[in-house]
Design a protein around this motif. Structure first.
Motif, short mmCIF file in Angstrom:
data_model
loop_
_atom_site.label_atom_id
_atom_site.label_comp_id
_atom_site.label_asym_id
_atom_site.label_seq_id
_atom_site.Cartn_x
_atom_site.Cartn_y
_atom_site.Cartn_z
N ARG A 58 3.95 2.77 8.61
CA ARG A 58 5.15 3.15 7.86
C ARG A 58 5.07 2.71 6.39
NH1 ARG A 58 9.82 1.69 12.40
NH2 ARG A 58 8.99 3.07 14.03
N LEU A 59 3.92 2.97 5.80
CA LEU A 59 3.70 2.66 4.39
C LEU A 59 3.51 3.96 3.61
CD1 LEU A 59 1.17 -0.31 4.79
CD2 LEU A 59 3.61 -0.47 4.23
N PRO A 60 3.88 3.96 2.32
CA PRO A 60 3.74 5.19 1.52
C PRO A 60 2.28 5.57 1.32
CG PRO A 60 4.34 3.33 0.12
CD PRO A 60 4.47 2.86 1.53
N ALA A 61 1.99 6.84 1.48
CA ALA A 61 0.62 7.35 1.29
C ALA A 61 0.51 7.96 -0.10
CB ALA A 61 0.29 8.38 2.36
N THR A 62 -0.01 7.20 -1.02
CA THR A 62 -0.22 7.66 -2.39
C THR A 62 -1.72 7.73 -2.66
OG1 THR A 62 -0.22 5.44 -3.32
CG2 THR A 62 1.92 6.52 -3.08
N ALA A 63 -2.07 8.31 -3.80
CA ALA A 63 -3.49 8.36 -4.16
C ALA A 63 -4.06 6.96 -4.29
CB ALA A 63 -3.66 9.13 -5.47
N ASP A 64 -3.27 6.02 -4.81
CA ASP A 64 -3.74 4.64 -4.97
C ASP A 64 -3.92 3.95 -3.62
OD1 ASP A 64 -3.90 4.65 -7.77
OD2 ASP A 64 -1.76 4.26 -7.96
N GLY A 68 -7.50 2.64 -2.26
CA GLY A 68 -7.71 1.24 -1.91
C GLY A 68 -8.17 1.07 -0.48
N GLY A 69 -7.60 1.86 0.44
CA GLY A 69 -7.98 1.74 1.85
C GLY A 69 -9.37 2.23 2.14
N SER A 73 -12.76 5.43 -5.83
CA SER A 73 -11.95 5.49 -7.05
C SER A 73 -10.75 6.40 -6.84
CB SER A 73 -12.80 6.01 -8.21
OG SER A 73 -13.09 7.39 -8.03
N ARG A 74 -9.76 6.24 -7.70
CA ARG A 74 -8.55 7.06 -7.61
C ARG A 74 -8.90 8.54 -7.82
NH1 ARG A 74 -4.09 9.09 -10.41
NH2 ARG A 74 -2.08 8.64 -9.38
N ASN A 75 -9.78 8.82 -8.75
CA ASN A 75 -10.17 10.21 -9.00
C ASN A 75 -10.86 10.84 -7.78
OD1 ASN A 75 -9.14 10.22 -11.59
ND2 ASN A 75 -11.09 9.66 -12.55
N GLN A 76 -11.71 10.04 -7.11
CA GLN A 76 -12.35 10.54 -5.89
C GLN A 76 -11.31 10.81 -4.81
OE1 GLN A 76 -15.26 7.24 -5.49
NE2 GLN A 76 -16.82 8.84 -5.28
N ALA A 77 -10.34 9.90 -4.69
CA ALA A 77 -9.30 10.07 -3.68
C ALA A 77 -8.50 11.34 -3.93
CB ALA A 77 -8.37 8.85 -3.68
#
Length: 345
Positions: A58-64, A68-69, A73-77
């Protein structure tokens, strides 16, 4: 004039090199393309698995949070999330991402395969506990749904992985998360360990090094702020609050003083006892067999009869007659009712 023989030799050499590089299926270039496609598929499956983990917690699914998980990198995600959206496995909105039903089904397949591999490594190999997760990470992408079903059948259709995480069924069913972090207990409260977080690896290695195990009873003790003091059996521990948050426990008012509990091996035929927990030293197939038999806290076990040689002993566990040797029964911590009454008086 160039030597015709030398020119012909150069021509054949270049021809062989071109074949080796570009030959369909087995050439270097096609192989590199397959590796690139496989790597992208693996990364996309890792992203699906991370999205499911965030959803389950129940955690927000963001690009960051995805980056991280999965440790990219954020761009790759973002690029991988866009590819998954194109495949209709993910939907996006307001900087949040959600799994579609097909995406959730694929994510659950990866989670199921990963946890089955961990169960296999724990029960059927001598792989050390701290290596289970990493090896399962590699193998989880290699099995089809049918092959995962075969692996589950070979393992006896286990319900939990060796860390205490539930294994999704072939139909994609997953029980809701229960329990609380060890750090949430108040001094004097008792519980049973139901899950040890296996990510990151350094955290799990530290938990294993402490000697903690599933179904071990614990009691929170008084301690300074930011630290968690507790006991399990006769052992006392003091760890950071951050580490304690990686230990999930199920609060229980029935857990007695683990330091004064007896073992099932001490229960005489004709008597009964209530399970308190399984000793952390009992691991692998031995622990798995006891859990599958229903040897969990609160289970009442009746000692029925000894064999002619005195070992093993037949016990009634949840209506089934089970033969356990002395060394197996010695791993099962129990509360013997008659002794509790004597102590109370």
């Amino acid at each position: 004039m160039p030597d015709p023989a030398f020119a012909l030799l150069v021509f054949f050499a270049l021809a062989v090199l071109c074949v080796a590089i570009f030959w369909p299926g087995s050439g270097i270039v096609p192989r590199l393309r397959r590796i690139a496609r496989l790597s992208e598929r693996v990364r996309m499956e890792d992203v699906l698995k991370q999205l499911y983990k965030l959803e389950y917690d129940r955690l927000p699914a963001t690009a960051d949070s995805v980056a991280g998980g999965v440790q990219i990198s954020r761009n790759q995600a973002i690029r991988l999330l866009q590819r998954l959206e194109e495949k209709q496995l993910v939907t996006a909105g307001a900087a949040r991402f959600r799994l579609t039903e097909p995406g959730r089904a694929q994510a659950l397949h990866i989670v199921r395969t990963h946890r089955l591999w961990e169960r296999f490594l724990a029960d059927r190999t001598a792989t050390p506990p701290e290596a289970w997760h990493e090896q399962a990470e590699t193998r989880e992408h290699l099995l089809s749904a049918a092959e995962a079903d075969d692996l589950a059948a070979a393992l006896g259709h286990p319900v939990y992985d060796p860390h205490g995480d539930p294994i999704p069924t072939a139909a994609g069913e997953m029980p809701a998360r229960t329990g609380v972090p060890l750090s949430a207990l108040k001094p004097g409260e008792c519980a049973v360990i139901t899950h040890l977080e296996d990510e990151p690896e350094e955290i799990y290695r530290e938990l294993v090094g402490l000697g903690l195990g599933l179904m071990a009873p614990v009691e929170r003790l008084d301690g300074e702020a930011g630290r968690v003091r507790f006991r399990s059996g006769e052992d006392r521990y003091e760890i950071s609050g951050a580490l304690a948050r990686n230990v999930t426990v199920e609060p229980s008012t029935e857990v007695v003083d683990a330091g004064s509990t007896r073992t099932l091996a001490e229960v005489r035929p004709g008597d009964s006892a209530t399970v308190v927990g399984i000793a952390p030293a009992c691991r692998g197939p031995a622990r798995r067999r006891l859990l599958d038999l229903g040897v969990v806290p609160g289970t009442v076990i009746h000692a029925r009869m000894r064999s002619a040689a005195g070992d093993p002993v037949a016990y009634d566990v949840r209506g089934a007659l089970v033969a356990l040797r002395h060394e197996q029964a010695a791993h099962i911590r129990v509360d013997i009712p008659g002794e509790v009454e004597e102590k109370a008086s």
